[in-house]
Each structure stands twice: as structure tokens, then as C-alpha cells.
Motif scaffolding. Sequence first.
Motif, mmCIF file in Angstrom:
data_model
loop_
_atom_site.group_PDB
_atom_site.id
_atom_site.type_symbol
_atom_site.label_atom_id
_atom_site.label_comp_id
_atom_site.label_asym_id
_atom_site.label_seq_id
_atom_site.Cartn_x
_atom_site.Cartn_y
_atom_site.Cartn_z
ATOM 1 N N GLU A 12 1.073 -1.134 -0.124
ATOM 2 C CA GLU A 12 0.217 0.226 -0.277
ATOM 3 C C GLU A 12 0.903 0.789 0.267
ATOM 4 N N GLU A 13 1.883 1.116 0.353
ATOM 5 C CA GLU A 13 2.330 2.087 0.435
ATOM 6 C C GLU A 13 4.397 1.638 0.363
ATOM 7 N N PRO A 14 4.691 1.703 -0.957
ATOM 8 C CA PRO A 14 6.329 1.050 -0.813
ATOM 9 C C PRO A 14 7.352 1.396 -0.137
ATOM 10 N N LEU A 15 8.409 0.494 -0.154
ATOM 11 C CA LEU A 15 9.240 0.803 0.050
ATOM 12 C C LEU A 15 10.158 2.655 0.145
ATOM 13 N N GLU A 16 10.697 3.077 1.154
ATOM 14 C CA GLU A 16 11.137 4.407 1.045
ATOM 15 C C GLU A 16 11.865 4.516 1.742
ATOM 16 N N LEU A 17 13.593 4.988 1.348
ATOM 17 C CA LEU A 17 14.591 5.775 2.007
ATOM 18 C C LEU A 17 14.179 6.284 2.747
ATOM 19 N N THR A 18 14.633 6.644 3.946
ATOM 20 C CA THR A 18 14.253 7.788 4.978
ATOM 21 C C THR A 18 15.615 8.370 5.091
ATOM 22 N N SER A 19 16.692 7.628 5.580
ATOM 23 C CA SER A 19 18.079 7.988 5.427
ATOM 24 C C SER A 19 19.079 7.630 5.080
ATOM 25 N N THR A 27 30.095 -0.235 2.489
ATOM 26 C CA THR A 27 29.174 0.171 3.553
ATOM 27 C C THR A 27 27.982 2.156 3.931
ATOM 28 N N PHE A 28 26.626 1.416 3.770
ATOM 29 C CA PHE A 28 26.034 2.672 4.025
ATOM 30 C C PHE A 28 24.721 2.041 4.870
ATOM 31 N N LEU A 29 25.134 2.651 6.105
ATOM 32 C CA LEU A 29 23.844 2.713 6.952
ATOM 33 C C LEU A 29 22.345 3.290 6.431
ATOM 34 N N VAL A 30 21.279 2.415 6.661
ATOM 35 C CA VAL A 30 19.880 3.330 5.688
ATOM 36 C C VAL A 30 19.085 3.411 6.788
ATOM 37 N N ARG A 31 18.075 3.396 6.765
ATOM 38 C CA ARG A 31 16.494 4.197 7.069
ATOM 39 C C ARG A 31 15.427 3.310 6.131
ATOM 40 N N TYR A 32 14.385 2.623 6.115
ATOM 41 C CA TYR A 32 13.364 2.876 5.322
ATOM 42 C C TYR A 32 12.613 2.324 6.511
ATOM 43 N N GLY A 43 12.274 0.213 9.931
ATOM 44 C CA GLY A 43 13.424 -0.358 9.771
ATOM 45 C C GLY A 43 15.389 0.962 9.875
ATOM 46 N N ARG A 44 16.076 -0.502 10.408
ATOM 47 C CA ARG A 44 17.551 0.110 9.831
ATOM 48 C C ARG A 44 17.593 -0.888 9.071
ATOM 49 N N ALA A 45 19.034 -0.796 8.583
ATOM 50 C CA ALA A 45 20.098 -1.921 7.612
ATOM 51 C C ALA A 45 21.489 -0.952 8.063
ATOM 52 N N GLU A 46 22.816 -2.122 7.369
ATOM 53 C CA GLU A 46 24.036 -2.081 7.291
ATOM 54 C C GLU A 46 24.047 -2.775 5.981
ATOM 55 N N VAL A 47 24.329 -1.900 4.919
ATOM 56 C CA VAL A 47 23.865 -2.203 3.128
ATOM 57 C C VAL A 47 25.437 -2.344 2.516
ATOM 58 N N THR A 48 25.994 -3.013 2.231
ATOM 59 C CA THR A 48 27.503 -3.349 1.874
ATOM 60 C C THR A 48 27.244 -3.717 0.563
#
Length: 67
Positions: A12-19, A27-32, A43-48
Motif C-alpha cells: 500500500e505504501e512502497p518501500l521508502e529510503l528515509t536516510s 558500506t552504508f547505514l540506511v533507514r527505511y 527499520g534500519r539496515a547496513e548495506v554493503t
Amino acid sequence: GASLSGYYGGMEEPLELTSLRRKSEDTFLVRYAFRKGSMSCVGRAEVTTENRNGKNYIQRIKALGGC
């Protein structure tokens, strides 16, 4: 591929990268956030990433919290 598209495709609301914050060169730290049915997620994740032939690809996603 297909399993990710199946899960994230019908939201209903697609995945949005918020930071997005760089932790190191690859390596990046992301919030979604997203919403699927009655479930809302922040949520939060570490993306390599890895560079192949001049293009960056996601190598690994490590969930850090949330859903």
C-alpha cells in the motif's frame, strides 16, 4: 529476485529510503519505511555494496532493527 519482488511489490505504501549515511567506502547505514496490509515498518539496515565493471551492486543487507 522474484521472492523480493513478490513481497515488496504489492504494498500500500512502497518501500521508502528515509536516510542514508556512508559508514565506509562500500558500506552504508540506511533507514527505511513501508506498509503492507496492516503491518507498518520502520527499520534500519547496513548495506554493503561491491563495484563490478564500474557499476555498484548490493552485496549484502544486514538488518539492524525494526522489521
